[in-house]
Design an enzyme around this catalytic site. Structure first.
Site, PDB file in Angstrom:
ATOM      1  CB  ALA A   1      -0.903   0.184   1.150  1.00 46.41           C
ATOM      2  CG  HIS A   2      -1.325   4.891   1.009  1.00 45.04           C
ATOM      3  ND1 HIS A   2      -2.311   4.030   0.833  1.00 45.04           N
ATOM      4  CD2 HIS A   2      -1.091   5.522   2.014  1.00 45.04           C
ATOM      5  CE1 HIS A   2      -3.091   4.200   2.175  1.00 45.04           C
ATOM      6  NE2 HIS A   2      -2.478   4.951   2.581  1.00 45.04           N
TER       7      HIS A   2
END
Lengths: 343, 343, 343
Positions: free
Chosen positions: C250-251
């Site tokens: 994820a980010h």
């Protein structure tokens, strides 16, 4: 029932025709010439529809249904409401599937090769093959009669497909030998190198993966699923096995015949599944595990080593499901016994 | 802050302009004409930047920040260091998102249709539509005004997209009706046949999947996510629901409005989620489950049947999170009570 | 061993040559001129093959093997059957990998640019680059010397690849800066916007993701894996890290050097992994977690916050594996103590 934007619908059929398709028997007093226009679900069916009941939970809805005809097991025939035509069969769900397929036959894409498809001159393409736009077919590929290859799919050097395979869009097939009537959905990646390294403090050596993926006849593989090739031995998917979306099959795995792998399951390297094994959704199987014929692994469970044939396992680490159920029950009882309240 | 290779940056703006964009109020004594060049994080902001604080955990970093301006809740205004400009608002994170979008507006790809795109003559293409290279658009597809379709994406027969949709690259859309302003990321596969069979010792019959996928307005779908079409009923994704990467939604699932499904979650066939439900990462929902409005399922949990509205559940099988926390705590206490030492 | 449809095979080699490739020593009395035709596994090797043994579990098979030559650790030399040639080395698996690569060198696709590839005139393409059919390369992309880009892959504006990268088919690269010798398999999606929203009853605001994905040298990324770009900070994959298929990053995640992320693992937003961390298959890491250097997380475990350097954790929530093993054992003992029988 079926949206005409997406599905064909064939003309109405008599109950006699439907009984033939479904291998069902008309109950006494049923008019064989009554016309049925389509299939429908238990709840939505009207006088022009045929529906089915396969689960006693729905008996009440069945007795109140407005359907013109029903596929039912012998034991439920007497419960049919007055005026409803009844087709008797042992497997109403299967019979319904056949009738649905007769009303809404799958449209086969045309057996044409799109001019934008790039096919290496050394590739062997069978008769009646359909190849969509922007497909890339590399050297020495062999495509069996009647195959359909979806748009933007890439088939790498040497891959062989048997007759009647259907491949989706944007898929990649490499280092694999595929049997007849295999279906591979869009986005699947078959034959990638396995995840095998020799690692230590001094660095990493990639282990060359010199095996293949062998996919036997009548296998189905879901969207965005990945199956890696073997490291020396092959990765093998046995005849008639069905694999759902987003499943991971690692290098050297051997899966038997007729297995069912539900979405997001993963099988780590060199594990062996027997025939007719079921892995429910999100199951994980550790590497070098063995699972016996007809074993069933409940959803989200983690198999760490061995599951005997015919067993039903659950939990992590996976254990016989009866044991797991009691364990979970006892934990909750113990917790509740300490005086707390449920939310 | 934003790398010019990837993002546009608009000119500096006054605090008065930023307050307007953010629907914030300038704190007393703030100079409305002070110029701010960009957004930045709490830790990296300098005098030319605006940052935000939304979590009291970061108060210390806030009081020591070198940022020229800050978005803060009313209760934190007094903690601002001397000389820092303060914009007061109820939702600093949301205000910051708006200001960031103003400094770095998303670049819309041009509304042109690449000459390599293959569009069936029967397809209806709206105004101001952008279609990238090698896209395939089949018969009777309808694309609403202002849509953008990424390269190598395949849109199968009959699919309809509302206005303002953005589709990534290498995606496949089939058997689906899509509302307005829907975003679907690269590699997603929408509308594949569900994983439904009638199985027994005599073999396997594929159940025809005659339903569709209905995606309502303002839905977002992540990369490589798969959503299967219904078997007769539709699979439905309600308005404003957001779905992360690598999520699996099976046939006949109905998801309400405003739900959040985090990465690698999976929902099995015929389950129903109410409105504003959250499934955290890697959650699994068994088939025929129901989850009430605003329920939250913690990461990696497994829902086996029913979760009431508003509940927060965790564990496998999922239980109220308070119960799960105590259970986990007791297990560890019991273990420790037996004289072992933590590692 | 290797199927010629898929793999090259070089001519037979003397034991002296193989010892050089493997950095191994010929055991006393071994004929350096003996010819070996290929590698093979322990069980399948014949007189013309070389195999290896790296695990004492297989000593019996080793002593009965028909292989012409074996790679063995010093302590096993004496167990070799009479007449078998022995190459002594500290890391037989690694030595075997090198010999296998020498017998079956990977075929590099040609350094040609297919005429259907679409390359923006502003893109910088290095020397000896191979670009397959239907690839799309957008404005200001930079491709280093010797890269290979698979068919139907899309490389969005501004992306940079170092020298010697190999990208599969149907992949999407955007908002990323990629080092040298990086391998990205088919279907991977790198640089998609993160899953970050500001949500409440009044609606949803998408948080603009203004960061990038930074992929350092020698990273490998598996098929259909997704890595989102950062929200402001970058998402970073450290040098030499290897990531399997269907993994989600994820980010804002920061992964150190030399990590191993096995299939279907997921790391939620803003988590930090040190160097040489291992996440086994289907592991989940909650957001804002930290995992210290050389920690190992067992398959299917869920990390909720912090794992110290060097620790081996298992379970959900993840705990030291020794603790988890005893806990699991006690649960089963407690259950069995209540008089039930195993299935």
């Amino acid at each position: 029932m079926a949206d005409p934007r997406f599905f064909l619908t064939t003309p109405p059929k008599t109950l006699a025709e439907l009984a033939g398709i479904a291998e069902a028997k008309l109950a006494d007093g049923t008019n064989p010439d009554q016309l049925i226009a389509d299939v429908a679900t238990l709840e939505t069916a009207g006088p022009e529809h045929i529906a089915f009941i396969a689960n006693r939970r729905y008996v009440r809805a069945f007795t109140e249904s407005k359907a013109g005809a029903f596929l039912v097991e012998p034991t439920l025939v007497e419960r049919a409401p007055a005026g409803m035509a009844v087709l008797v069969c042992d497997k109403p769900r299967r019979a319904f599937a056949r009738i649905a397929a007769a009303f809404h036959p799958e449209e086969t894409p045309e057996a044409t090769i799109h001019p934008t498809a790039l096919i290496d001159p050394s590739a062997r393409i069978g008769r009646d093959v359909g190849i969509e736009a922007h497909v890339v077919i590399a050297a020495n590929v062999s495509i069996g009669d009647g195959c359909r290859i979806g748009a933007n799919t890439v088939i790498e050097r040497g891959v062989e497909l048997g007759a009647g395979c259907v491949i989706g869009n944007n898929a990649t097939l490499s280092y694999c030998l595929i049997g007849a009537r295999v279906q591979i959905a869009s986005g699947a990646v078959i034959g990638n190198t396995g995840f095998g390294y020799d690692l230590d403090a001094s660095g990493r050596t990639k282990v060359p993966h010199l095996g293949r993926v062998i996919i036997e006849d009548d296998v189905e593989i879901g969207a965005n699923t990945t199956i890696d090739r073997g490291s020396g031995p092959d990765t093998v998917i046995g005849r008639g096995t069905v694999i759902d979306n987003l499943v991971m099959i690692a290098h050297n795995v051997r899966i038997g015949r007729g297995c069912i792998l539900v979405a997001q399951a993963g099988v780590a390297g060199s594990s062996i599944l027997g025939d007719y094994v079921t892995l429910a959704g999100q199951v994980g199987v550790a590497n070098h595990s063995t699972i016996g014929d007809r074993a069933v692994i409940a959803g989200k469970s983690g198999v760490l080593s061995h599951v005997p044939a015919g067993a039903v396992y659950a939990g992590y680490p996976a254990m016989p499901i009866r044991e797991w159920r009691r364990l979970v029950g006892q934990q909750r009882l113990a917790y509740k016994g300490k005086g707390s309240k449920d939310e």
